[in-house]
Design a protein around this motif. Structure first.
Motif, short mmCIF file in Angstrom:
data_model
loop_
_atom_site.label_atom_id
_atom_site.label_comp_id
_atom_site.label_asym_id
_atom_site.label_seq_id
_atom_site.Cartn_x
_atom_site.Cartn_y
_atom_site.Cartn_z
N TYR A 5 -40.70 152.88 2.04
CA TYR A 5 -40.67 154.18 2.70
C TYR A 5 -41.16 154.11 4.13
O TYR A 5 -42.03 153.29 4.45
CB TYR A 5 -41.65 155.15 2.03
N LEU A 54 -40.37 145.65 -8.01
CA LEU A 54 -39.11 146.14 -8.60
C LEU A 54 -38.14 146.49 -7.48
O LEU A 54 -38.56 146.66 -6.34
CB LEU A 54 -39.39 147.41 -9.41
N TYR A 77 -34.90 150.15 -1.58
CA TYR A 77 -34.72 149.28 -0.40
C TYR A 77 -36.06 148.61 -0.05
O TYR A 77 -36.79 148.17 -0.93
CB TYR A 77 -34.12 150.07 0.77
N GLU A 78 -36.41 148.61 1.25
CA GLU A 78 -37.67 147.96 1.64
C GLU A 78 -38.88 148.85 1.40
O GLU A 78 -40.02 148.45 1.60
CB GLU A 78 -37.62 147.59 3.13
N SER A 124 -48.98 151.87 -8.84
CA SER A 124 -48.21 150.65 -9.06
C SER A 124 -48.18 150.42 -10.57
O SER A 124 -49.14 150.73 -11.26
CB SER A 124 -48.91 149.47 -8.38
N ILE A 125 -47.07 149.87 -11.08
CA ILE A 125 -47.09 149.57 -12.52
C ILE A 125 -47.39 148.09 -12.77
O ILE A 125 -47.33 147.63 -13.91
CB ILE A 125 -45.81 150.03 -13.25
N GLY A 126 -47.75 147.35 -11.76
CA GLY A 126 -48.16 145.96 -11.97
C GLY A 126 -47.92 145.14 -10.72
O GLY A 126 -47.27 145.59 -9.78
N LEU A 174 -44.52 156.00 -6.27
CA LEU A 174 -44.49 154.68 -6.93
C LEU A 174 -44.48 153.64 -5.83
O LEU A 174 -43.62 153.67 -4.95
CB LEU A 174 -43.23 154.55 -7.79
N ASP A 175 -45.47 152.74 -5.88
CA ASP A 175 -45.61 151.80 -4.77
C ASP A 175 -46.41 150.58 -5.24
O ASP A 175 -47.45 150.75 -5.88
CB ASP A 175 -46.36 152.50 -3.62
N PRO A 176 -45.95 149.37 -4.90
CA PRO A 176 -46.72 148.19 -5.32
C PRO A 176 -48.14 148.18 -4.77
O PRO A 176 -49.02 147.52 -5.32
CB PRO A 176 -45.92 147.01 -4.74
N PHE A 220 -45.98 143.06 -9.34
CA PHE A 220 -44.64 142.49 -9.16
C PHE A 220 -43.84 143.53 -8.39
O PHE A 220 -44.27 144.68 -8.28
CB PHE A 220 -43.97 142.19 -10.51
N GLY A 273 -39.16 155.11 -4.63
CA GLY A 273 -38.63 154.45 -3.44
C GLY A 273 -37.49 153.50 -3.77
O GLY A 273 -37.16 153.28 -4.95
N GLY A 300 -36.65 149.34 -7.31
CA GLY A 300 -36.84 150.75 -7.01
C GLY A 300 -37.95 151.35 -7.86
O GLY A 300 -38.41 150.74 -8.83
N GLY A 301 -38.35 152.57 -7.51
CA GLY A 301 -39.46 153.21 -8.22
C GLY A 301 -39.05 153.91 -9.51
O GLY A 301 -39.92 154.45 -10.23
C1 LIG Z 1 -38.22 146.62 -3.22
S1 LIG Z 1 -39.53 147.76 -3.41
C2 LIG Z 1 -40.29 147.73 -1.84
C3 LIG Z 1 -41.43 146.76 -1.78
C4 LIG Z 1 -42.15 146.79 -0.45
N1 LIG Z 1 -41.37 146.17 0.59
C5 LIG Z 1 -43.47 146.04 -0.59
O1 LIG Z 1 -43.49 144.85 -0.34
O2 LIG Z 1 -44.46 146.67 -1.01
C6 LIG Z 1 -38.74 149.31 -3.45
C7 LIG Z 1 -39.47 150.41 -4.18
O3 LIG Z 1 -39.62 150.04 -5.54
C8 LIG Z 1 -40.77 150.65 -6.07
N2 LIG Z 1 -41.63 149.61 -6.65
C9 LIG Z 1 -41.47 148.27 -6.53
N3 LIG Z 1 -42.41 147.60 -7.19
C10 LIG Z 1 -43.21 148.52 -7.77
C11 LIG Z 1 -44.38 148.46 -8.58
N4 LIG Z 1 -44.91 147.30 -8.93
N5 LIG Z 1 -44.92 149.61 -9.00
C12 LIG Z 1 -44.38 150.81 -8.65
N6 LIG Z 1 -43.28 150.93 -7.88
C13 LIG Z 1 -42.70 149.81 -7.44
C14 LIG Z 1 -41.45 151.41 -4.94
O4 LIG Z 1 -41.06 152.77 -5.03
C15 LIG Z 1 -40.87 150.72 -3.72
O5 LIG Z 1 -40.88 151.53 -2.59
#
Ligand SMILES: C[S@@+](CC[C@H](N)C(=O)[O-])C[C@H]1O[C@@H](n2cnc3c(N)ncnc32)[C@H](O)[C@@H]1O
Length: 244
Positions: free
Chosen positions: A117, A136, A114-115, A130-132, A86-88, A134, A112, A138-139
């Motif tokens: 992986y 979140l 925090y900041e 990514s689910i959109g 899960l990743d933006p 924005f 994921g 965490g994942g």
């Molecule tokens: C605070 S976020 C980290 C964001 C990262 N620093 C960035 O700017 O891409 C922490 C975790 O939340 C999950 N996450 C946040 N936004 C997400 C999204 N839109 N879709 C899927 N996972 C998301 C991911 O697993 C991510 O590693």
């Protein structure tokens, strides 16, 4: 289907034990496991995160606990399955992706926090979702979103009270408006055609209203839609009605 999730907040998955997902697990249609990768740390404080090389704010998830938790999944299941990070920065999730994932035997999600992986975690991954657009915290919510949309498509998941066949996006269009009893609620009436018992007219009305809703709310979906001649006619009717 087997689903494994690697997360440091396993309690966040409590909603997965409710409603349709809960029933699906209870009936053994899906084996659902949440693996706390903090249990796989090899440092004495059970840390899962560390500072960022090169400087910068926040903490990153370290590779070691995630690699070792993944090895545990692989040893237990005989394979890792499709591994979804899960990743933006991933591909934006949609219904077509849910339909594709619903054909898999084994899905493993990495959530994921925090900041984010350490980049080397991507070595384990087959798909990044990514689910959109924005961010979140965490994942976990992302993993639950993908799992819910996927599992409801499994044969027998929805039971008799629901069907995914006419759902929005499954047909390439948004779903038509629907009504239940009473036929007249405080002066708000159900369209006559739906009370007529005339199935061909009802089907035509539903198709037309589905097209109308998509044309108004998500015209982008119509750009790649393969119209039948009947649907072309209906869309032209809608456009003409709206010019009047
Ligand atoms: C605070 S976020 C980290 C964001 C990262 N620093 C960035 O700017 O891409 C922490 C975790 O939340 C999950 N996450 C946040 N936004 C997400 C999204 N839109 N879709 C899927 N996972 C998301 C991911 O697993 C991510 O590693």
């Amino acid at each position: 289907m087997r689903i494994d999730v690697l997360s440091i907040f396993p309690n966040m998955f409590a909603p997965m034990r409710e409603s349709i997902m809960g029933k699906v697990i209870e009936r053994g249609l899906v084996e659902f496991n949440v693996i706390d990768f903090r249990d796989y740390t090899d440092n004495k404080h059970n840390n899962v995160d560390d500072v960022v090389y090169g400087g910068g704010q926040g903490m990153l998830l370290m590779p070691q606990p995630i690699f070792d938790a993944m090895a545990h999944v692989e040893a237990e299941a005989g394979n890792r399955g499709r591994v979804i990070l899960l990743d933006p920065a991933g591909k934006t999730f949609n219904q077509a992706m849910a339909e594709e994932l619903a054909h898999e035997e084994h899905l493993t999600f990495i959530a994921g926090h925090y900041e984010g992986y350490d980049e080397r975690i991507r070595e384990l991954v087959t798909d990044e979702i990514s689910i959109g657009d924005f961010v979140l915290t965490g994942g976990e919510l992302g993993a639950m979103t993908v799992i819910d949309a996927t599992v409801r498509l499994l044969d027998e998941a929805l039971g008799d009270e629901m069907s995914a066949v006419d759902d929005s996006f499954s047909t390439g269009l948004l779903e038509y408006p629907q009504y239940t009893r009473p036929a007249d609620f405080r002066g708000l009436k159900v369209p006559d055609v739906l009370l007529s018992g005339h199935h061909a007219n009802i089907d035509r009305w539903r198709k037309k209203e589905s097209l109308r809703r998509t044309y108004h709310r998500r015209p982008d979906l119509l750009e790649n839609y393969a119209f039948t001649p009947e649907e072309h006619k209906l869309l032209n009717e809608i456009k003409a009605e709206e010019k009047e």
